[in-house]
Design a protein around this motif. Structure first.
Motif, PDB file in Angstrom:
ATOM      1  N   LEU A 135       0.827  -1.204   0.000  1.00  0.00           N
ATOM      2  CA  LEU A 135       0.000   0.000   0.000  1.00  0.00           C
ATOM      3  C   LEU A 135       0.862   1.255   0.000  1.00  0.00           C
ATOM      4  O   LEU A 135       0.502   2.266  -0.614  1.00  0.00           O
ATOM      5  N   TYR A 136       1.998   1.191   0.673  1.00  0.00           N
ATOM      6  CA  TYR A 136       2.952   2.309   0.648  1.00  0.00           C
ATOM      7  C   TYR A 136       3.443   2.557  -0.780  1.00  0.00           C
ATOM      8  O   TYR A 136       3.525   3.709  -1.230  1.00  0.00           O
ATOM      9  N   LEU A 137       3.756   1.472  -1.492  1.00  0.00           N
ATOM     10  CA  LEU A 137       4.212   1.615  -2.877  1.00  0.00           C
ATOM     11  C   LEU A 137       3.130   2.195  -3.777  1.00  0.00           C
ATOM     12  O   LEU A 137       3.426   2.847  -4.783  1.00  0.00           O
ATOM     13  N   LEU A 138       1.875   1.954  -3.411  1.00  0.00           N
ATOM     14  CA  LEU A 138       0.750   2.505  -4.171  1.00  0.00           C
ATOM     15  C   LEU A 138       0.412   3.930  -3.728  1.00  0.00           C
ATOM     16  O   LEU A 138      -0.600   4.483  -4.153  1.00  0.00           O
ATOM     17  N   GLN A 139       1.260   4.488  -2.875  1.00  0.00           N
ATOM     18  CA  GLN A 139       1.149   5.875  -2.402  1.00  0.00           C
ATOM     19  C   GLN A 139      -0.154   6.143  -1.651  1.00  0.00           C
ATOM     20  O   GLN A 139      -0.714   7.231  -1.722  1.00  0.00           O
ATOM     21  N   VAL A 140      -0.617   5.132  -0.928  1.00  0.00           N
ATOM     22  CA  VAL A 140      -1.763   5.325  -0.048  1.00  0.00           C
ATOM     23  C   VAL A 140      -1.274   6.030   1.214  1.00  0.00           C
ATOM     24  O   VAL A 140      -0.375   5.525   1.890  1.00  0.00           O
ATOM     25  N   PRO A 141      -1.823   7.195   1.541  1.00  0.00           N
ATOM     26  CA  PRO A 141      -1.375   7.879   2.756  1.00  0.00           C
ATOM     27  C   PRO A 141      -1.976   7.251   4.011  1.00  0.00           C
ATOM     28  O   PRO A 141      -3.021   6.600   3.965  1.00  0.00           O
ATOM     29  N   LEU A 142      -1.308   7.398   5.116  1.00  0.00           N
ATOM     30  CA  LEU A 142      -1.814   7.122   6.463  1.00  0.00           C
ATOM     31  C   LEU A 142      -2.090   5.651   6.761  1.00  0.00           C
ATOM     32  O   LEU A 142      -1.594   5.111   7.753  1.00  0.00           O
ATOM     33  N   PHE A 143      -2.886   4.976   5.915  1.00  0.00           N
ATOM     34  CA  PHE A 143      -3.319   3.622   6.235  1.00  0.00           C
ATOM     35  C   PHE A 143      -2.156   2.643   6.399  1.00  0.00           C
ATOM     36  O   PHE A 143      -2.165   1.845   7.349  1.00  0.00           O
ATOM     37  N   PRO A 144      -1.134   2.650   5.524  1.00  0.00           N
ATOM     38  CA  PRO A 144      -0.005   1.741   5.761  1.00  0.00           C
ATOM     39  C   PRO A 144       0.658   1.961   7.115  1.00  0.00           C
ATOM     40  O   PRO A 144       1.055   1.009   7.788  1.00  0.00           O
ATOM     41  N   ARG A 145       0.762   3.219   7.519  1.00  0.00           N
ATOM     42  CA  ARG A 145       1.385   3.524   8.804  1.00  0.00           C
ATOM     43  C   ARG A 145       0.528   3.031   9.971  1.00  0.00           C
ATOM     44  O   ARG A 145       1.048   2.545  10.984  1.00  0.00           O
TER      45      ARG A 145
END
Length: 275
Positions: A135-145
């Protein structure tokens, strides 16, 4: 709190909720999403009612709905992100099978692969990381963290979703392990409890620079070793001993040790230790 102050407080909170685009139950969504993703990949995590083959479709349906609910307010094209993420689940699963086997191969206390998958915090932390990293690679903010912080609370292992981790990764024991955002870890790397892969300096000006070390293939890092700096490279095949503090690169096949000094006591010097 005075009654009028309480009313003012509630009015302000209502205004915040009306103006906020982010989903409020994001932490709860992250926990359920992590469990659903794990259950889809490994039956050991599945609910007893969903153990049969038909449970796979049920888990997949719920996983997709949870991800869409979590990231819908956060990204411009949530459907595309969901489709891309789901298409990568097979790759994530394959990587985690290698991780589980690596943990078992290096730990004589592991009696079975199922024990590693169900009971080992290092496997759980790595599994959630590999999910969050996609999800980080897909540039999803906040949720991966949020996913990584849920894993951190569960295991005591803190891996930033941006860290790049190769195949066959093994965390043994794991409590207190910290792996920073720009860390790069090669294949067949093993780390023990208390290891830190960190930055030499903490500054928002360094946000877009490599701040954390690179660990090449086949490296072992023993307990409580600290390796710092974006330019620091631990060469392939190296062994980093326990309690080592390392801020400079070392060549391949290095052995880096922390040396303790041992002195013999002369007579009764009054020293007494209580543990």
């Amino acid at each position: 709190m005075h009654e009028s102050s309480w009313a003012t407080f509630l009015t302000a909170r209502k205004a915040e909720r009306q103006a906020c685009d982010a989903p409020r139950p994001l932490r709860a969504l992250a926990e359920e999403f992590a469990f659903r993703a794990l259950a889809l990949m490994f039956p050991q995590f599945a609910h007893p009612a969903r153990m049969g083959a038909e449970g796979v479709d049920d888990e997949a349906m719920h996983l997709e709905a949870l991800l869409r609910a979590a990231i819908g307010p956060l990204v411009a094209e949530p459907d595309q992100v969901v489709r891309t993420f789901l298409s990568r689940m097979n790759t994530v699963h394959a990587a985690l099978v290698l991780d589980a086997n690596a943990i078992m191969a290096g730990d004589p206390a592991a009696m079975s692969l199922e024990e590693v998958i169900v009971a080992y915090p290092g496997f759980l932390a790595t599994a959630v990381h590999r999910i969050a990293h996609e999800l980080y690679l897909l540039q999803v903010p906040l949720f991966p963290r949020v996913l990584s912080e849920w894993s951190h609370r569960e295991t005591g292992i803190d891996i930033h979703p941006g860290a790049r981790i190769g195949a066959g990764f093994a965390i043994d024991h794991g409590t207190g392990v910290v792996i920073g955002e720009t860390s790069v870890i090669g294949d067949r790397v093993r780390v023990y409890q208390g290891v830190t892969l960190g930055a030499l300096a903490v500054s928002t000006k360094l946000a877009n620079r490599k701040r954390h070390p690179t660990i090449e293939h086949d490296v072992v890092i023993y307990a409580n070793a600290t390796i710092l700096g974006g330019m620091t490279v631990v060469g392939a095949g190296s062994v980093i001993g326990g309690n080592v503090w390392l801020t400079n690169s070392v060549p391949p096949r290095s052995v880096v040790q922390f040396t303790s000094r041992v002195e013999q006591r002369d007579g009764d010097d009054g020293l007494e230790f209580h543990i």
